[in-house]
Scaffold this active site. Structure first.
Site, PDB file in Angstrom:
ATOM      1  N   CYS A 145     -14.892  26.798 -12.634  1.00  0.00           N
ATOM      2  CA  CYS A 145     -16.469  26.566 -12.452  1.00  0.00           C
ATOM      3  C   CYS A 145     -17.131  27.626 -13.400  1.00  0.00           C
ATOM      4  O   CYS A 145     -16.473  28.637 -13.488  1.00  0.00           O
ATOM      5  CB  CYS A 145     -16.872  26.633 -11.170  1.00  0.00           C
ATOM      6  N   ASN A 168      -7.888   4.253  -2.691  1.00  0.00           N
ATOM      7  CA  ASN A 168      -7.726   4.703  -3.948  1.00  0.00           C
ATOM      8  C   ASN A 168      -8.794   5.630  -4.534  1.00  0.00           C
ATOM      9  O   ASN A 168     -10.138   5.471  -4.197  1.00  0.00           O
ATOM     10  CB  ASN A 168      -7.382   3.627  -4.979  1.00  0.00           C
ATOM     11  N   HIS A 178     -11.052   7.623   0.799  1.00  0.00           N
ATOM     12  CA  HIS A 178     -10.344   9.056   0.699  1.00  0.00           C
ATOM     13  C   HIS A 178     -11.033   9.872  -0.587  1.00  0.00           C
ATOM     14  O   HIS A 178     -10.489  10.697  -1.102  1.00  0.00           O
ATOM     15  CB  HIS A 178      -8.636   8.735   0.225  1.00  0.00           C
ATOM     16  N   CYS A 222     -18.632  27.397  -4.869  1.00  0.00           N
ATOM     17  CA  CYS A 222     -20.330  27.073  -5.039  1.00  0.00           C
ATOM     18  C   CYS A 222     -20.601  25.639  -4.728  1.00  0.00           C
ATOM     19  O   CYS A 222     -21.586  25.265  -4.713  1.00  0.00           O
ATOM     20  CB  CYS A 222     -20.697  27.474  -5.966  1.00  0.00           C
ATOM     21  N   GLU A 278       5.714  -6.625  -0.575  1.00  0.00           N
ATOM     22  CA  GLU A 278       6.616  -5.998   0.715  1.00  0.00           C
ATOM     23  C   GLU A 278       5.957  -6.324   1.931  1.00  0.00           C
ATOM     24  O   GLU A 278       4.611  -6.387   2.099  1.00  0.00           O
ATOM     25  CB  GLU A 278       7.295  -4.639   0.688  1.00  0.00           C
ATOM     26  N   ASN A 323       1.014  -8.375  -0.922  1.00  0.00           N
ATOM     27  CA  ASN A 323       1.817  -7.159  -1.124  1.00  0.00           C
ATOM     28  C   ASN A 323       3.246  -7.825  -1.339  1.00  0.00           C
ATOM     29  O   ASN A 323       3.424  -8.749  -0.703  1.00  0.00           O
ATOM     30  CB  ASN A 323       1.863  -6.435   0.317  1.00  0.00           C
ATOM     31  N   THR A 357      -1.544  -2.179   0.148  1.00  0.00           N
ATOM     32  CA  THR A 357      -1.337  -0.732   0.781  1.00  0.00           C
ATOM     33  C   THR A 357      -0.140  -0.886   1.651  1.00  0.00           C
ATOM     34  O   THR A 357       0.196  -2.069   2.441  1.00  0.00           O
ATOM     35  CB  THR A 357      -2.727  -0.464   1.674  1.00  0.00           C
ATOM     36  N   SER A 358       0.728   0.180   1.906  1.00  0.00           N
ATOM     37  CA  SER A 358       1.573   0.087   2.890  1.00  0.00           C
ATOM     38  C   SER A 358       1.299   0.426   4.222  1.00  0.00           C
ATOM     39  O   SER A 358       2.151   0.268   5.361  1.00  0.00           O
ATOM     40  CB  SER A 358       2.454   1.369   2.486  1.00  0.00           C
ATOM     41  N   ASP A 380      -9.165   6.239  -7.859  1.00  0.00           N
ATOM     42  CA  ASP A 380      -9.288   5.936  -9.417  1.00  0.00           C
ATOM     43  C   ASP A 380     -10.581   5.286  -9.805  1.00  0.00           C
ATOM     44  O   ASP A 380     -10.422   5.386 -11.240  1.00  0.00           O
ATOM     45  CB  ASP A 380      -7.891   5.278  -9.897  1.00  0.00           C
TER      46      ASP A 380
END
Ligand code: OAD
Length: 277
Positions: free
Chosen positions: A178, A132, A149, A160, A245, A243, A218-219, A134
């Site tokens: 910028c 994530n 990520h 720059c 699922e 999860n 997470t999938s 966030d």
């Protein structure tokens, strides 16, 4: 543990005879797994967590896949690939980044994030590897977070490389620029880009070295992040999934899956762990 999977199947089978109103075996099963997870955490020396978008859903951040997921509405190759960003940054900002900024700027950690922070406070968990962007693990209090990520907290000039704090970037004009005139982009990984080398290297080391990996929300379909539980498992660690699922890890890699939302499951695990430690 293969035995558990067959146990889950027979529970479901039994439920059809007994009826959930008489005896909810899924509930019993869940309680047993929570207890098992607390015991496994208590016994483990080095615990790490791999998290994905599912842990932030309860903070109002949509996931990528599944119901309500971003990729249900948009083609990731059109708005989340580096080629798309280079070709038409204004389009990527308008469709994806602007909306993400509005959501992430105001999101706060939920019980799932807080549970992992509590595990660190209890001396159990050291590192969170997150897909994530966030920043909610850090906001919850985890101090060693590998942002696999990248991060949405910062925007980087495409000319720059000067960095700007995302929450302070003025988006009255899209794409924002910028002071040098270059276009800003999130300091996050787009499809087709490399994983930050330090993040990849450290994650592999930590996965290799841990005794227990919690895989939360997470999938597990995006590589190389989804390889981390495989590395952990191959090197003798327990892999515990949280999860609602099943995922591609569930049958082959995970010792067991605790079927439920991250917040509720983490609360129950912490409660149990506090009782036994
Ligand atoms: P996904 O959106 O692929 O998967 C979210 C997972 O969360 C699914 O397995 C859901 O079943 C699960 N889930 C749903 N509600 C949950 C809840 N309340 N608690 C816990 N889990 C829940 O998200 P990721 O696996 O993080 O990459 O996706 C991996 C990568 O694909 C992302 O980092 C992003 C994306 O494309 C890039 O953009 C580079």
């Amino acid at each position: 543990m293969i035995w558990f999977l067959s146990c889950e199947t027979s529970d479901r089978h039994l439920n059809t005879f007994l009826g959930p109103q008489q005896f909810d075996l899924n509930e019993v099963n869940m309680k047993e797994l929570i207890k098992q997870a607390a015991e496994d955490l208590a016994a483990a020396g080095k615990v790490t967590a791999l998290t994905g978008a599912g842990i932030s859903i309860e903070s109002g951040i949509p996931p990528f896949r599944g119901k309500g997921g971003l990729w249900e509405r948009f083609d990731p190759m059109e708005i989340a690939h580096i080629d798309a960003l280079m070709r038409d940054p204004a389009k990527v900002w308008t469709i994806l980044v602007k909306e993400m900024k509005e959501i992430v700027d105001t999101a706060v950690p939920n019980d799932g994030h807080k549970g992992l922070a509590k595990l660190e406070e209890m001396g159990k968990l050291k590192t969170v590897i997150t897909q994530n962007i966030d920043g909610l693990h850090q906001a919850a209090g985890n101090t060693d977070v590998i942002e696999f990520h990248g991060t949405f907290a910062w925007q980087r000039c495409m000319d720059c490389s000067r960095e700007y704090e995302t929450s302070k970037v003025d988006i009255s004009e899209i794409p924002p620029r910028c002071s040098c005139g270059g276009i800003l982009r999130p300091d996050a990984v787009f499809f087709g880009e490399m994983i930050p080398q330090e993040a990849l290297w450290r994650s592999r080391q930590i996965a290799f070295d841990c005794d227990l990996m919690l895989v939360v929300g997470t999938s597990a379909v995006v590589q190389p992040a989804a390889l981390m539980p495989v590395i952990a498992k191959e090197n003798g660690a327990k892999v515990v999934e949280i999860n609602p699922e099943r995922t591609p890890l569930t049958d082959e890699i995970s010792d067991y899956l605790i079927t439920g939302g991250a917040g509720d499951v983490m609360n129950q695990i912490i409660e149990k762990l506090e009782q036994i430690s």
